[in-house]
Design a protein around this motif. Structure first.
Motif, PDB file in Angstrom:
ATOM      1  N   SER A  64      27.903  74.910  23.956  1.00  0.00           N
ATOM      2  CA  SER A  64      27.650  75.847  25.213  1.00  0.00           C
ATOM      3  C   SER A  64      27.669  74.746  26.389  1.00  0.00           C
ATOM      4  CB  SER A  64      26.151  76.379  25.028  1.00  0.00           C
ATOM      5  OG  SER A  64      26.176  77.105  26.479  1.00  0.00           O
ATOM      6  N   LEU A  65      26.665  73.696  26.479  1.00  0.00           N
ATOM      7  CA  LEU A  65      26.751  72.664  27.609  1.00  0.00           C
ATOM      8  C   LEU A  65      27.971  72.102  27.832  1.00  0.00           C
ATOM      9  CD1 LEU A  65      23.513  70.606  26.838  1.00  0.00           C
ATOM     10  CD2 LEU A  65      23.594  72.797  28.519  1.00  0.00           C
TER      11      LEU A  65
ATOM     12  N   LEU B  80      30.221  64.366  31.867  1.00  0.00           N
ATOM     13  CA  LEU B  80      29.693  63.844  33.205  1.00  0.00           C
ATOM     14  C   LEU B  80      27.889  64.174  33.035  1.00  0.00           C
ATOM     15  CD1 LEU B  80      29.609  62.872  36.011  1.00  0.00           C
ATOM     16  CD2 LEU B  80      30.031  65.201  36.821  1.00  0.00           C
ATOM     17  N   PRO B  81      27.433  65.192  32.652  1.00  0.00           N
ATOM     18  CA  PRO B  81      26.102  65.514  32.130  1.00  0.00           C
ATOM     19  C   PRO B  81      25.390  64.255  31.427  1.00  0.00           C
ATOM     20  CG  PRO B  81      26.964  67.738  32.268  1.00  0.00           C
ATOM     21  CD  PRO B  81      28.428  66.439  32.091  1.00  0.00           C
ATOM     22  N   ASP B  82      26.260  64.065  30.118  1.00  0.00           N
ATOM     23  CA  ASP B  82      25.764  62.792  29.588  1.00  0.00           C
ATOM     24  C   ASP B  82      25.495  61.514  30.215  1.00  0.00           C
ATOM     25  OD1 ASP B  82      25.473  64.258  26.898  1.00  0.00           O
ATOM     26  OD2 ASP B  82      27.611  64.338  26.876  1.00  0.00           O
TER      27      ASP B  82
ATOM     28  N   ALA C 100      21.907  57.546  32.700  1.00  0.00           N
ATOM     29  CA  ALA C 100      21.796  56.710  33.887  1.00  0.00           C
ATOM     30  C   ALA C 100      20.289  56.990  34.309  1.00  0.00           C
ATOM     31  CB  ALA C 100      22.485  56.962  34.850  1.00  0.00           C
ATOM     32  N   PHE C 101      19.920  58.452  34.302  1.00  0.00           N
ATOM     33  CA  PHE C 101      18.633  58.915  34.600  1.00  0.00           C
ATOM     34  C   PHE C 101      17.429  58.140  33.884  1.00  0.00           C
ATOM     35  CE2 PHE C 101      15.043  61.813  34.705  1.00  0.00           C
ATOM     36  CZ  PHE C 101      14.771  61.660  36.014  1.00  0.00           C
ATOM     37  N   LEU C 102      17.755  58.502  32.781  1.00  0.00           N
ATOM     38  CA  LEU C 102      16.650  57.993  31.737  1.00  0.00           C
ATOM     39  C   LEU C 102      16.497  56.593  31.389  1.00  0.00           C
ATOM     40  CD1 LEU C 102      17.146  60.521  28.898  1.00  0.00           C
ATOM     41  CD2 LEU C 102      15.417  60.963  30.461  1.00  0.00           C
ATOM     42  N   GLU C 103      17.593  55.925  31.665  1.00  0.00           N
ATOM     43  CA  GLU C 103      17.572  54.318  31.790  1.00  0.00           C
ATOM     44  C   GLU C 103      16.789  53.824  32.736  1.00  0.00           C
ATOM     45  OE1 GLU C 103      20.531  50.706  31.852  1.00  0.00           O
ATOM     46  OE2 GLU C 103      21.267  52.588  31.726  1.00  0.00           O
TER      47      GLU C 103
ATOM     48  N   GLN D 134      16.036  68.489  27.970  1.00  0.00           N
ATOM     49  CA  GLN D 134      15.445  69.297  29.181  1.00  0.00           C
ATOM     50  C   GLN D 134      16.259  68.704  30.383  1.00  0.00           C
ATOM     51  OE1 GLN D 134      13.700  71.918  29.921  1.00  0.00           O
ATOM     52  NE2 GLN D 134      13.840  71.441  32.094  1.00  0.00           N
ATOM     53  N   VAL D 135      16.490  67.519  30.540  1.00  0.00           N
ATOM     54  CA  VAL D 135      17.163  66.609  31.538  1.00  0.00           C
ATOM     55  C   VAL D 135      18.397  66.921  31.595  1.00  0.00           C
ATOM     56  CG1 VAL D 135      17.608  64.444  32.715  1.00  0.00           C
ATOM     57  CG2 VAL D 135      15.484  64.709  31.852  1.00  0.00           C
ATOM     58  N   ARG D 136      19.064  66.925  30.468  1.00  0.00           N
ATOM     59  CA  ARG D 136      20.473  67.193  30.337  1.00  0.00           C
ATOM     60  C   ARG D 136      20.946  68.552  30.558  1.00  0.00           C
ATOM     61  NH1 ARG D 136      24.792  68.755  27.604  1.00  0.00           N
ATOM     62  NH2 ARG D 136      26.793  67.411  27.231  1.00  0.00           N
ATOM     63  N   THR D 137      20.175  69.456  30.249  1.00  0.00           N
ATOM     64  CA  THR D 137      20.350  71.009  30.563  1.00  0.00           C
ATOM     65  C   THR D 137      20.215  71.192  31.988  1.00  0.00           C
ATOM     66  OG1 THR D 137      19.524  71.424  28.213  1.00  0.00           O
ATOM     67  CG2 THR D 137      19.375  73.266  29.821  1.00  0.00           C
ATOM     68  N   THR D 138      19.345  70.573  32.690  1.00  0.00           N
ATOM     69  CA  THR D 138      19.112  70.877  34.007  1.00  0.00           C
ATOM     70  C   THR D 138      20.406  70.342  34.924  1.00  0.00           C
ATOM     71  OG1 THR D 138      16.649  70.671  33.706  1.00  0.00           O
ATOM     72  CG2 THR D 138      17.596  70.579  35.821  1.00  0.00           C
ATOM     73  N   ILE D 139      20.762  69.289  34.527  1.00  0.00           N
ATOM     74  CA  ILE D 139      21.814  68.414  35.120  1.00  0.00           C
ATOM     75  C   ILE D 139      23.361  69.293  34.762  1.00  0.00           C
ATOM     76  CG2 ILE D 139      23.460  66.401  35.197  1.00  0.00           C
ATOM     77  CD1 ILE D 139      20.889  64.804  34.601  1.00  0.00           C
ATOM     78  N   ALA D 140      23.269  69.744  33.533  1.00  0.00           N
ATOM     79  CA  ALA D 140      24.577  70.615  33.163  1.00  0.00           C
ATOM     80  C   ALA D 140      24.425  72.161  34.141  1.00  0.00           C
ATOM     81  CB  ALA D 140      24.614  70.844  31.774  1.00  0.00           C
ATOM     82  N   ASP D 141      23.471  72.616  34.134  1.00  0.00           N
ATOM     83  CA  ASP D 141      23.451  73.796  34.818  1.00  0.00           C
ATOM     84  C   ASP D 141      23.736  73.337  36.371  1.00  0.00           C
ATOM     85  OD1 ASP D 141      22.734  75.385  32.671  1.00  0.00           O
ATOM     86  OD2 ASP D 141      20.604  75.271  32.887  1.00  0.00           O
ATOM     87  N   ALA D 142      23.067  72.527  36.796  1.00  0.00           N
ATOM     88  CA  ALA D 142      23.345  72.281  38.372  1.00  0.00           C
ATOM     89  C   ALA D 142      24.918  71.773  38.711  1.00  0.00           C
ATOM     90  CB  ALA D 142      22.551  71.051  38.798  1.00  0.00           C
ATOM     91  N   LEU D 143      25.616  71.074  37.836  1.00  0.00           N
ATOM     92  CA  LEU D 143      27.035  71.126  38.047  1.00  0.00           C
ATOM     93  C   LEU D 143      27.679  72.072  37.646  1.00  0.00           C
ATOM     94  CD1 LEU D 143      27.143  67.406  35.982  1.00  0.00           C
ATOM     95  CD2 LEU D 143      27.193  67.925  38.475  1.00  0.00           C
ATOM     96  N   ALA D 144      27.334  72.886  36.777  1.00  0.00           N
ATOM     97  CA  ALA D 144      28.112  74.345  36.512  1.00  0.00           C
ATOM     98  C   ALA D 144      28.134  75.182  37.483  1.00  0.00           C
ATOM     99  CB  ALA D 144      27.697  74.928  35.294  1.00  0.00           C
ATOM    100  N   ASN D 145      26.952  74.823  38.531  1.00  0.00           N
ATOM    101  CA  ASN D 145      26.776  75.821  39.538  1.00  0.00           C
ATOM    102  C   ASN D 145      27.334  75.266  40.832  1.00  0.00           C
ATOM    103  OD1 ASN D 145      25.427  78.012  38.501  1.00  0.00           O
ATOM    104  ND2 ASN D 145      23.589  76.983  38.558  1.00  0.00           N
ATOM    105  N   ASP D 146      28.415  74.272  40.708  1.00  0.00           N
ATOM    106  CA  ASP D 146      29.310  73.832  41.641  1.00  0.00           C
ATOM    107  C   ASP D 146      28.472  72.658  42.516  1.00  0.00           C
ATOM    108  OD1 ASP D 146      31.186  75.148  40.901  1.00  0.00           O
ATOM    109  OD2 ASP D 146      31.165  76.706  42.311  1.00  0.00           O
ATOM    110  N   THR D 147      27.494  72.009  42.247  1.00  0.00           N
ATOM    111  CA  THR D 147      26.591  71.034  42.861  1.00  0.00           C
ATOM    112  C   THR D 147      27.446  69.740  43.030  1.00  0.00           C
ATOM    113  OG1 THR D 147      24.442  72.268  42.127  1.00  0.00           O
ATOM    114  CG2 THR D 147      24.281  69.823  43.064  1.00  0.00           C
ATOM    115  N   ASP D 148      27.490  69.113  44.025  1.00  0.00           N
ATOM    116  CA  ASP D 148      28.166  67.804  44.163  1.00  0.00           C
ATOM    117  C   ASP D 148      27.233  66.782  43.446  1.00  0.00           C
ATOM    118  OD1 ASP D 148      30.042  66.000  45.558  1.00  0.00           O
ATOM    119  OD2 ASP D 148      28.022  65.172  46.172  1.00  0.00           O
ATOM    120  N   SER D 149      28.217  65.964  42.555  1.00  0.00           N
ATOM    121  CA  SER D 149      27.381  65.028  41.582  1.00  0.00           C
ATOM    122  C   SER D 149      26.536  63.866  42.506  1.00  0.00           C
ATOM    123  CB  SER D 149      28.494  64.280  40.728  1.00  0.00           C
ATOM    124  OG  SER D 149      29.530  63.859  41.506  1.00  0.00           O
TER     125      SER D 149
END
Length: 376
Positions: free
Chosen positions: A199-200, A269-271, A276-279, A291-306
């Motif tokens: 799904s992600l 990209l979410p991976d 990078a964030f966790l490192e 939790q971190v990956r889900t939040t990032i993937a949702d933000a990118l799916a909503n057209d947020t600039d990386s």
């Protein structure tokens, strides 16, 4: 009102009148959290003495609450009235003696309604307690369904207090069980972890494909913004600001020559952003990868600039704040407010100069750079 209301970061970035309107919805709604939702009615109920607010202004405040997911508008009843549901009404209000609603609930046949209840319940099955995929997956047993706490056959209704999110397999299993019988997750939930990952990935791929299609059709250009690579933004925390499509940043217009707008890589990209964030910030914090990956993937799916997303993640990591949709919204607000605090355009070299002369000189430098590219 709960004391936590004033600390809510999602509400904190809204205009004061919008926050006041949200409080007013608790008084106007019935015990199910449903209320009439027309600008004229809201104006008469909540802002009757505020002559400086027009009906159009009230409509904009209502839209702010809708865009934030705090209120869910719908058309209900035989009369096709404009109604709305305060999504987390029962979390904000404790009803001592709840009365049956006289207003119609949103139709469960609409996918928007089912998704709204899933968001309300945190995309968690209220029967087995496991996560629900946010995009439709091939294994239909794992997809979203709505479960009636009191079955319709026993007199239950479609009103929000009687509806909860569940897996389709769990909903079918409970429907076939006896009253009072302990719920046991069905065996068909096996492989749920793979469905969640699928799904992600599909969420990100859909966003990438939309970006590629829009570029190929000439619907989107980036000539009015600074362009930098994703790798540069991840290491330096720099990148163009504003809203853009998810994926690697496109090449400058002069260097495209038919190249696709998004360069696909082996890892999604979410991976890469999660790694990078966790490192960088995992040590000394209790961040969970899912939790971190889900939040990032949702933000990118909503057209947020990386690039903007990474800057927001840096703010959260540096202050040891949790990575959630609400904290990201607050971080985005701080970034955008800081970016809009000055209208001074930097010259290619030398100090910043205040005033309109700098604006003219800056735009002249930009125009000269485009002329040099055209002549080349």
């Amino acid at each position: 009102m709960k004391p936590e209301f004033w600390e809510d970061e999602l509400l904190g970035v809204m205009p004061r009148d919008a926050r006041l309107l949200f409080i007013a919805t608790f008084n106007m709604a019935d015990d199910e959290g449903i209320l009439r939702w027309t600008p004229a009615y809201i104006k008469a109920q909540a802002f009757m003495y505020d002559d400086d607010l027009t009906i159009g202004d009230v409509g904009k405040l209502m839209q702010r609450l809708t865009d934030a997911g705090l209120v869910f508008p719908f058309i209900g009843g035989v009369a096709r009235q404009q109604m709305a549901l305060v999504v987390n009404f029962r979390k904000h209000q404790r009803i001592n003696r709840p009365q049956k609603s006289k207003l119609p609930p949103p139709s469960l046949s609409a996918w928007q309604t089912r998704e709204m209840y899933a968001r309300r319940d945190g995309w968690t099955c209220q029967l087995c307690g496991s996560e629900i995929p946010r995009r439709i997956v091939s294994n239909d047993d794992h997809n979203l369904a709505v479960d009636h706490i009191r079955p319709v056959a026993a007199g239950g209704t479609d009103h929000p207090s009687n509806v909860r999110a569940a897996h389709q397999a769990c909903e079918r299993s409970r429907r076939g069980s006896r009253d009072g019988e302990e719920f046991i997750p069905p065996a068909s939930l096996a492989g749920l972890e793979g469905s969640l990952n699928d799904s992600l990935n599909r969420s990100v791929n859909d966003s990438v494909n939309e970006s590629d299609a829009e570029f190929n059709s000439g619907c989107q250009t980036d000539t009015d913004s600074e362009i930098s690579s994703l790798n540069h933004s991840l290491t330096e925390g720099k990148g163009r600001e504003g809203k853009g499509r998810e994926g690697n940043t496109p090449l400058p217009p002069g260097d495209r020559h038919g190249e696709p707008a998004v360069v696909q890589t082996e890892r999604a990209l979410p991976d890469r952003m999660t790694d990078a964030f966790l490192e960088r910030f995992a040590r000394g914090n209790s961040y969970k990868r899912r939790q971190v990956r889900t939040t990032i993937a949702d933000a990118l799916a909503n057209d947020t600039d990386s690039s903007e997303l990474w800057r927001a993640l840096e703010q959260l990591g540096e202050t040891s704040k949790p990575v959630t949709a609400n904290t990201l919204q607050f971080a985005f607000s701080k970034i955008r407010n800081h970016a809009g605090a000055s209208n001074v355009i930097a010259l290619p070299s030398g100090p910043h100069l205040p005033g309109p002369d700098t604006n003219l000189a800056g735009w002249a430098a930009v125009a000269a750079s485009f002329d040099s590219e055209d002549s080349a």
